[in-house]
Motif scaffolding. Structure first.
Motif, PDB file in Angstrom:
ATOM      1  N   PHE A 122       0.814  -1.219   0.000  1.00  0.00           N
ATOM      2  CA  PHE A 122       0.000   0.000   0.000  1.00  0.00           C
ATOM      3  C   PHE A 122       0.845   1.266   0.000  1.00  0.00           C
ATOM      4  CE2 PHE A 122       0.831  -1.274   4.338  1.00  0.00           C
ATOM      5  CZ  PHE A 122       1.177  -0.090   4.966  1.00  0.00           C
ATOM      6  N   TRP A 123       2.070   1.176   0.500  1.00  0.00           N
ATOM      7  CA  TRP A 123       2.940   2.340   0.608  1.00  0.00           C
ATOM      8  C   TRP A 123       3.679   2.659  -0.689  1.00  0.00           C
ATOM      9  CZ3 TRP A 123       7.988   1.177  -0.576  1.00  0.00           C
ATOM     10  CH2 TRP A 123       8.318  -0.178  -0.593  1.00  0.00           C
ATOM     11  N   LEU A 124       3.808   1.673  -1.567  1.00  0.00           N
ATOM     12  CA  LEU A 124       4.740   1.802  -2.689  1.00  0.00           C
ATOM     13  C   LEU A 124       4.301   2.797  -3.765  1.00  0.00           C
ATOM     14  CD1 LEU A 124       6.810  -1.066  -4.207  1.00  0.00           C
ATOM     15  CD2 LEU A 124       5.688   0.555  -5.721  1.00  0.00           C
ATOM     16  N   PRO A 125       3.067   2.733  -4.300  1.00  0.00           N
ATOM     17  CA  PRO A 125       2.730   3.665  -5.392  1.00  0.00           C
ATOM     18  C   PRO A 125       2.893   5.132  -5.012  1.00  0.00           C
ATOM     19  CG  PRO A 125       1.113   1.899  -5.255  1.00  0.00           C
ATOM     20  CD  PRO A 125       1.960   1.783  -4.036  1.00  0.00           C
ATOM     21  N   GLY A 126       2.436   5.495  -3.812  1.00  0.00           N
ATOM     22  CA  GLY A 126       2.560   6.885  -3.401  1.00  0.00           C
ATOM     23  C   GLY A 126       4.000   7.313  -3.202  1.00  0.00           C
ATOM     24  N   ALA A 127       4.799   6.450  -2.553  1.00  0.00           N
ATOM     25  CA  ALA A 127       6.191   6.802  -2.276  1.00  0.00           C
ATOM     26  C   ALA A 127       6.994   6.914  -3.558  1.00  0.00           C
ATOM     27  CB  ALA A 127       6.804   5.762  -1.341  1.00  0.00           C
ATOM     28  N   TYR A 128       6.856   5.955  -4.454  1.00  0.00           N
ATOM     29  CA  TYR A 128       7.656   5.961  -5.674  1.00  0.00           C
ATOM     30  C   TYR A 128       7.260   7.109  -6.604  1.00  0.00           C
ATOM     31  CZ  TYR A 128       9.949   1.468  -4.764  1.00  0.00           C
ATOM     32  OH  TYR A 128      10.724   0.459  -4.240  1.00  0.00           O
TER      33      TYR A 128
ATOM     34  N   PHE B  28      14.934   3.277  -7.038  1.00  0.00           N
ATOM     35  CA  PHE B  28      14.016   2.474  -6.228  1.00  0.00           C
ATOM     36  C   PHE B  28      13.483   1.281  -7.014  1.00  0.00           C
ATOM     37  CE2 PHE B  28      12.472   5.667  -2.774  1.00  0.00           C
ATOM     38  CZ  PHE B  28      13.776   5.743  -2.316  1.00  0.00           C
ATOM     39  N   SER B  29      13.485   1.354  -8.340  1.00  0.00           N
ATOM     40  CA  SER B  29      13.001   0.220  -9.132  1.00  0.00           C
ATOM     41  C   SER B  29      13.886  -1.007  -8.962  1.00  0.00           C
ATOM     42  CB  SER B  29      12.913   0.605 -10.613  1.00  0.00           C
ATOM     43  OG  SER B  29      14.196   0.881 -11.154  1.00  0.00           O
ATOM     44  N   ILE B  30      15.158  -0.824  -8.584  1.00  0.00           N
ATOM     45  CA  ILE B  30      16.030  -1.968  -8.294  1.00  0.00           C
ATOM     46  C   ILE B  30      15.922  -2.363  -6.827  1.00  0.00           C
ATOM     47  CG2 ILE B  30      18.080  -0.582  -7.747  1.00  0.00           C
ATOM     48  CD1 ILE B  30      18.138  -3.929  -9.591  1.00  0.00           C
ATOM     49  N   MET B  31      15.474  -1.425  -5.955  1.00  0.00           N
ATOM     50  CA  MET B  31      15.384  -1.754  -4.532  1.00  0.00           C
ATOM     51  C   MET B  31      14.304  -2.785  -4.254  1.00  0.00           C
ATOM     52  SD  MET B  31      16.108   1.799  -2.471  1.00  0.00           S
ATOM     53  CE  MET B  31      15.530   1.011  -0.986  1.00  0.00           C
TER      54      MET B  31
ATOM     55  N   VAL C 154       5.812  -1.308 -11.253  1.00  0.00           N
ATOM     56  CA  VAL C 154       6.756  -1.970 -10.349  1.00  0.00           C
ATOM     57  C   VAL C 154       6.066  -3.143  -9.650  1.00  0.00           C
ATOM     58  CG1 VAL C 154       8.159  -1.680  -8.273  1.00  0.00           C
ATOM     59  CG2 VAL C 154       8.123   0.116 -10.008  1.00  0.00           C
ATOM     60  N   LEU C 155       4.814  -2.950  -9.233  1.00  0.00           N
ATOM     61  CA  LEU C 155       4.081  -4.028  -8.566  1.00  0.00           C
ATOM     62  C   LEU C 155       3.810  -5.190  -9.518  1.00  0.00           C
ATOM     63  CD1 LEU C 155       1.468  -2.048  -6.425  1.00  0.00           C
ATOM     64  CD2 LEU C 155       3.686  -2.967  -5.738  1.00  0.00           C
TER      65      LEU C 155
END
Length: 540
Positions: free
Chosen positions: A233-239, A250-253, A313-314
């Motif tokens: 849930f955190w990923l789309p907003g943060a990225y 971050f795409s490699i993280m 990314v997801l």
């Protein structure tokens, strides 16, 4: 000992020394810091290429570096095999592109950008090289600490808000990491990965539930970092809120979590794990499919390019996790090919988003979406006799890059995105016994095809709205060479992968075979001998 014998630890030492060195200089010395950072990151690219060549020559035998000259499992070991070398090279390629892009403006947007960038590379490289779980945790924390600073780089209310979400979630995942590692150590008495592979089959029946609980908790920590649903849930907003070069890194993280699962699943829970063999595979496959579906819905619903890239990314992470859950060497080989292609493509898309957004009017975009939702057609109110719209050269070039990103993400032939998905599907549909295709394989086939179709629909919709409509009041984005060149490089690498698909597929296939038959890895780590010192030779 010759300097070449220390090549295995160079991807960790070089960014550590560079990042610490840059802290000694005033932040106003932008040019000097940029030159040092670029030189170090280019050096990492050369080192990674040499390690890939070394790993390919050595085959299934891993190169083991004994820190402190203590033999495993008592000392800390670094291990270079085909998989870790591949991830080092992918990280170096993406880092060079993101760093060059940042030199246009972003490296001046906050404090200690160059040092944080190098510390991030140190953590990433260390996570790919380490041979024991505790030091995997250490390098995870190093890269996360650096990413916290980079996430907030450039300030802004939105970036700070989503940055706090990012920090809190990852701190929680780190706590789970420690709990899982503690449980595993309490049962087995070791954290060396190769030694764990030897001891897990012999764990007593009454302790096996505790071992599997620790493994599950550790897996949740990895999967949180990889962006598995519902922990994503955190990923789309943060990225989408991060600065463009930071989002590209971050795409490699997220792939670090995927790497950890891919490394440990066949090694610790493979065929030789006794009663714990294949533990969690079905759950991982199911979670991967759900993550793919969730990411696909997000891609289709995204109106902003940054959100579209974040949900991509997801989809990538879900595809890789589902492939790992199938526990098949052929599927893993296709997943590795897809991993490289999708990471390069998403990194390029994150960089491209910023350049395209310079020509956009947010208010006009919102109005366009609203009219599309309610079926209003502006052409009914005013008829404009216009045969076509002339695209300025800058927008035309950016549009071409966007088209390539769309083709790669959706898996359209003949590019590397298609080749990776084709390898995945052909292997997945061959995993059943007696030529019978399992229901989960059919589900994977369906979700992967639908995700590609929806990605193409979403990219077409955003592309038409962005590039086909006339520029607002003649506004054309100003793009520097240092901003366009990294995007062109990443996309060119995908084209090179397409042209050289045979050698690349041969490499990832050999990598997959060694992952699913880890005897050579285990033997290489546990049999690594200390380097003789004068005292040892004298028998002291």
């Amino acid at each position: 000992m010759q300097l070449a014998n220390h090549l295995d630890i160079a991807p960790i030492i070089l960014p550590l020394v560079t990042g610490a060195f840059l802290l000694l200089f005033d932040e106003r010395r932008h040019t000097f810091k940029s030159l040092v950072n670029v030189a170090s990151t280019l050096g990492l690219l050369v080192i990674a290429w040499l390690l890939v060549a070394q790993a390919d020559v050595e085959g299934s035998m891993a190169s083991v570096y004994l820190l402190g000259n203590w033999a495993a499992p008592f000392g800390i070991v670094l291990v270079v095999d085909r998989l870790s070398a591949l991830m080092l090279l992918l990280t170096a390629l993406l880092a060079n592109a993101a760093l060059v892009f940042s030199l246009a403006r972003w490296h001046k947007g906050g404090q200690h950008f160059h040092s944080l960038f190098q510390f991030l590379l140190m953590g990433l490289n260390g996570a790919f090289l380490t041979g024991d779980l505790f030091n995997l945790f250490v390098f995870f924390e190093v890269l996360l600490a650096a990413s916290y600073g980079l996430m907030l780089h450039g300030s802004g209310v939105t970036r700070v808000r989503f940055g706090m979400h990012y920090i809190v979630v990852n701190l929680g995942a780190s706590m789970l990491f420690l709990i899982g590692v503690s449980l595993i150590y309490g049962v087995t008495g070791t954290l060396n990965m190769a030694d764990l592979a030897v001891r897990i089959p012999a764990v007593a029946a009454q302790d096996r539930a505790l071992l599997e609980a620790g493994t599950a908790i550790l897996g949740i920590a990895f999967l949180t970092k990889a962006g598995m649903w519902p922990l994503c849930f955190w990923l789309p907003g943060a990225y989408s809120a991060a600065a463009a070069p930071v989002a590209a890194m971050f795409s490699i993280m997220t792939k670090v979590g995927v790497y950890a699962v891919l490394r440990l699943s066949p090694l610790l829970l493979g065929a030789r794990a006794g009663d714990s063999a294949s533990f969690g595979d079905i759950g991982l496959l199911t979670a991967g499919l759900v993550t793919m579906a969730f990411g696909t819905i997000g891609v289709l619903a995204s109106q902003a390019m940054a959100r579209l890239a974040s949900y991509s990314v997801l989809v990538s992470s879900g595809t890789l996790l589902a492939a790992v859950g199938m526990a098949d060497a052929g599927v893993t080989a296709g997943a590795l090919f897809y991993l490289v292609s999708s990471t390069l493509t998403i990194g390029a898309l994150f960089l491209l988003v910023e350049l395209v957004d310079r020509s956009q009017d947010p208010a006009a975009n919102i109005l366009a979406v609203t009219m599309e939702a309610y079926g209003d057609d502006p052409e009914e109110e005013e008829v404009v006799e216009e045969v076509g719209v002339t695209l300025p050269a800058t927008l035309a070039i950016l549009g071409l890059c966007f088209v390539l990103c769309g083709l790669l993400l959706s898996g359209m032939p003949p590019l590397s995105g298609f080749l990776g998905k084709f390898a995945l599907l052909s292997a997945a549909l061959s995993t059943g016994d007696d030529n019978a295709i399992s229901g989960m394989a059919w589900a994977f086939f369906a979700v992967l095809i639908i995700s590609g179709l929806f990605a193409m629909v979403a990219m077409l919709r955003v592309g038409i709205r962005t590039f086909w409509a006339p520029p607002i009041e003649g506004v054309v984005p100003r793009v520097l060479i240092v901003e366009f060149a990294p995007i062109a490089l990443l996309l060119a690498l995908c084209v090179v992968m397409t042209i050289n698909a045979g050698p690349v597929m041969a490499y990832v296939d050999a990598t997959s075979q060694s992952l699913h038959a880890p005897d050579a890895y285990i033997e290489g780590v546990l049999s690594a001998r200390q380097v003789p010192s004068p005292k040892m030779e004298a028998g002291l």
